[in-house]
Design an enzyme around this catalytic site. Structure first.
Site, mmCIF file in Angstrom:
data_model
loop_
_atom_site.group_PDB
_atom_site.id
_atom_site.type_symbol
_atom_site.label_atom_id
_atom_site.label_comp_id
_atom_site.label_asym_id
_atom_site.label_seq_id
_atom_site.Cartn_x
_atom_site.Cartn_y
_atom_site.Cartn_z
ATOM 1 N N ASP A 94 -3.328 -18.212 0.459
ATOM 2 C CA ASP A 94 -4.334 -18.865 -0.396
ATOM 3 C C ASP A 94 -5.079 -19.940 0.400
ATOM 4 O O ASP A 94 -6.305 -20.056 0.335
ATOM 5 C CB ASP A 94 -3.699 -19.437 -1.679
ATOM 6 N N ASP A 116 -12.514 -8.717 4.366
ATOM 7 C CA ASP A 116 -13.797 -8.674 3.644
ATOM 8 C C ASP A 116 -14.400 -10.073 3.566
ATOM 9 O O ASP A 116 -15.602 -10.264 3.729
ATOM 10 C CB ASP A 116 -13.606 -8.146 2.205
ATOM 11 N N LYS A 121 2.858 -15.460 2.623
ATOM 12 C CA LYS A 121 3.050 -16.154 1.342
ATOM 13 C C LYS A 121 4.541 -16.427 1.206
ATOM 14 O O LYS A 121 5.196 -16.013 0.254
ATOM 15 C CB LYS A 121 2.505 -15.278 0.197
ATOM 16 N N ASP A 155 -6.579 -6.816 4.013
ATOM 17 C CA ASP A 155 -7.684 -6.140 3.315
ATOM 18 C C ASP A 155 -8.625 -7.181 2.727
ATOM 19 O O ASP A 155 -9.844 -7.118 2.898
ATOM 20 C CB ASP A 155 -7.106 -5.249 2.212
ATOM 21 N N TYR A 190 0.824 -1.214 0.000
ATOM 22 C CA TYR A 190 0.000 0.000 0.000
ATOM 23 C C TYR A 190 0.859 1.266 0.000
ATOM 24 O O TYR A 190 0.449 2.295 -0.527
ATOM 25 C CB TYR A 190 -0.891 0.039 1.249
HETATM 26 C C1 IPM Z 1 -10.518 -0.974 3.842
HETATM 27 C C2 IPM Z 1 -10.736 -0.362 2.490
HETATM 28 C C3 IPM Z 1 -9.560 0.565 2.190
HETATM 29 C C4 IPM Z 1 -8.298 -0.293 2.162
HETATM 30 C C5 IPM Z 1 -9.703 1.379 0.907
HETATM 31 C C6 IPM Z 1 -11.012 2.166 0.877
HETATM 32 C C7 IPM Z 1 -8.539 2.299 0.687
HETATM 33 O O1 IPM Z 1 -10.892 -1.348 1.525
HETATM 34 O O2 IPM Z 1 -10.458 -0.209 4.842
HETATM 35 O O3 IPM Z 1 -10.432 -2.192 3.937
HETATM 36 O O4 IPM Z 1 -7.968 -0.860 1.129
HETATM 37 O O5 IPM Z 1 -7.647 -0.380 3.200
HETATM 38 MG MG MG Z 2 -10.983 -3.296 2.303
#
Ligand code: IPM
Ligand code: MG
Length: 353
Positions: free
Chosen positions: A220, A248, A188, A244, A138
């Site tokens: 993975d 999710d 990884k 990240d 990042y």
């Molecule tokens: C998160 C989001 C952010 C990230 C984006 C919006 C920059 O996806 O907080 O997980 O990638 O960290």
């Molecule tokens: Mg995110």
């Protein structure tokens, strides 16, 4: 408690308003809370031309904690990379040195049917993902798009030094000590040197925590195991990009990204608290967004930054009661429950507080 409030874009202002109502109740009951609001993300671009203006930077530096709604929206897609609302979020994480991101994925028993997975696979799920938030690909340099041998070539750099890895490892081990004392570190290392170092440093750090059992998993495989048997995990720790993605994925095990709070902390537990979900522009301004992730983020703020465990539990149990009273926003609605809007969900939480 000086709290900077950044409502942001999309549904941000609606959900933050419900979080502020909760804080107002706590203030009435004696907590010394001061709120000051500021602009971050698209609304800041509209007002000042920048997603993270200097006044906002000063505001959040002066505050003890930050409450954030969400940033972003399709109207900002055409902006240059430096001006995108997401840059505001990355900027604030870096400016406040918020390297430790805690993302709990908890499935409330009342919502067992909200998941797309079989209830027996997810019932009772309680995972904490600890994601490093200020390093990795990042932020690594060099980065860019340039011509190489006349070909447009894009590049980013995955980089971690041992200090960055060690400090997030400590956070994760300590989180595990307060839970079931199991930590799984995700990397990884079969391909990426950067994550070989990650594994080495996490393993070294484990010597300070003999009471925590440490395992390692390739990313993975971790993505697969989260779907196959998520309850094998207690705390997971990983770098920025893997975290990240996996967070999710983990949020969807619970069926409702609208329920999950998060904390991003610095070395002194100063933090930024926000729901995991985004700005949901498609439902903004319609009073249908679920405010519970924001309200649960207020609880995390009281727990982690202000050491007010009792107030945190009070909020969390109010949310639990609202669910057992069958109040549901659209994202978690099922037949036989009571469909309510954002404000009405806030009302229900306040009543139970
Ligand atoms: C998160 C989001 C952010 C990230 C984006 C919006 C920059 O996806 O907080 O997980 O990638 O960290
Ligand atoms: Mg995110």
């Amino acid at each position: 408690m000086k709290i900077a409030v950044l409502a942001g874009d999309g549904i941000g202002p609606e959900i933050i308003a419900q979080g502020v109502r909760v804080l107002d109740v706590l203030r009435r009951d004696g907590l010394k809370i001061e709120l000051e609001s500021g602009l971050l993300g698209g609304c800041a671009v509209d007002a000042t031309g920048e997603p993270f203006p200097d006044v906002t930077c000063q505001l959040v530096k002066d505050a003890d904690a930050v409450m954030l709604g969400a940033v972003g929206g399709p109207q900002y897609d055409a902006l240059s990379r430096e001006n995108r609302p997401e840059r505001g979020l990355l900027g604030i994480r870096k400016a406040l040195n918020l390297f430790a991101n805690l993302r709990p994925a908890i499935l409330y028993p009342e919502l067992a049917n909200a998941s797309t997975l079989k209830p027996e696979v997810v019932a009772g799920l309680d995972i904490m993902i600890v994601r490093e938030l200020t390093g990795d690909i990042y932020f690594g340099e060099p980065r860019g798009i340039e011509l190489r041998d006349n070909l447009r070539t894009g590049f980013n750099t995955m980089v971690y030094n041992e200090v960055e890895i060690r400090r997030i490892a400590h956070v994760a081990f300590q989180a595990a000590q307060k839970r079931d004392r199991k930590l799984c570190s995700v990397d990884k290392m079969n391909v990426l040197e950067c994550t070989q170092l990650w594994r080495d440093v996490v393993t070294e750090t484990a010597k300070d925590y003999p009471d925590v059992s440490l395992s390692h998993m390739l990313v993975d495989n971790a993505a697969m195991q989260l779907i196959r048997d998520p309850k094998q995990f207690d705390v997971m720790v990983t770098g920025n990009i893997f975290g990240d993605i996996l967070s999710d994925e983990a949020s969807m095990l619970t069926g409702s990204i609208g329920m999950l709070p998060s904390a991003s902390l610095d070395e002194n537990n100063k933090g930024l608290f926000e729901p995991i979900h985004g700005s949901a522009p498609d439902i903004a301004g319609k009073n249908v967004a679920n405010p519970l992730a924001t309200i649960l983020s207020v609880a995390m703020m009281l727990r982690y930054t202000f050491n007010q465990e009792e107030a945190a539990l009070r909020i969390e149990s109010a949310v639990q009661k609202v669910l057992s009273q069958k109040y549901r926003t659209g994202d978690i609605f099922e037949p036989g429950t009571i469909l309510v809007g954002t404000v009405e969900m806030g009302d229900a939480v306040l009543k139970n507080l």
